[in-house]
Write an enzyme that holds these catalytic residues in place. Sequence first.
Site, PDB file in Angstrom:
ATOM      1  CG  LEU A  85      -1.752  -1.296   1.424  1.00 26.94           C
ATOM      2  CD1 LEU A  85      -2.706  -1.130   2.611  1.00 26.94           C
ATOM      3  CD2 LEU A  85      -2.522  -1.668   0.170  1.00 26.94           C
ATOM      4  CD  GLU A  86       4.236   1.137  -4.075  1.00 30.80           C
ATOM      5  OE1 GLU A  86       4.618   2.146  -4.701  1.00 30.80           O
ATOM      6  OE2 GLU A  86       4.424  -0.027  -4.484  1.00 30.80           O
TER       7      GLU A  86
END
Length: 367
Positions: free
Chosen positions: A175-176
């Site tokens: 999850l960037e």
Amino acid sequence: MKKFTGIFIFTLILCISCTSTPKKTKKQKNSPSMAESPIVSLENSVEDDSLLNPENIEPPVPQPKYTLKTPEGNPVRFSESWSYVMKNREDEYDKSIPVTDVCYFSAEINSYGELSGVPKRSHLDVGNARCHLVIICDSRSLSHFIINPKYDCRKKLLNDIVKAAAPYDGVQLDLELIPSRDRKHYITFIADLRYKLKGKMLSVAVPARVKRLSEDVYPYSDIALYCDRVFVMAYDEHWSTSKPGPVASEDWCRKVMEYAVKEIPAKKLIMGIPFYGRSWADETTAGAWYFSGANRIMTEHNVEEISYENNIPKFQFKTEVNVTGYFNDAYSCVNLCRMYKEGGVKKIGFWRIGQEDPDFWKWIIID
């Protein structure tokens, strides 16, 4: 009638003269006679009539004029080697390469905060390697809603991830786009997922850092407390809209590694290496233009004629651009591996299978 008879006699004489054998000249005595020469039929000389069509003739394959450096010395040894395989590109994976952990990319979070597009585990044969389900979310606002505990979708998503992970050896969170005010929620999300996985391996992918930021969404040491592996994505030093430069230079990667080894235990740290490259042009011709801008670019490139296509003005011109590219080959990747090894890194990772120089794999050994 006389005219017709004359034509017939002339035709007969012509036929007789064509079929009679001419006298050999001195020069012809040393050459094979027509009787000795094989008669070749054009119809039989080409097995496939399609070959006579120039459109069916394949152009020669261009050959490289450049040379690449070859690594020297001994292969590099690691305890683990991680890499990614894209969904629908499973055929790019070869079970013979030295990879201990395959990250199957990926399942996504849809607009409703639900898990979607989960790859079928049966579609990828990883041999003796472990296989991890990768979870991604490409929206900053959506990331806020799925990890904030005050929204019901968080609990449901956690349970859905656990269910989807049943045929896998582990899960990786990638999850960037976590919003800065949700950094604490992300840590608890990681902790809750690890608890619910009940023994399955949990890894977390984090962006490259050379120091801890004041409000860091990805604090290495905090994340490492609640997962089994931390995959440091030590790449994108330069990107598509930055100035030209390496995706992962040795000097920059060394700084990332020096910070990572201080924050993450060696048994959990994975240093990531990119297999890909990027290129940049000194002039970009694609774009949207004001009327004034369109006229400026036409004037600068000496456009002499405007054609009207269905009553819409159209212009064309040719221009020359200078392209600069940086990429990784076996030589550069092996050098990065050796640098990480010398820095105490025991586990290595790569983005991604299918992008690599095939010669690279013979330089990696798994202990």
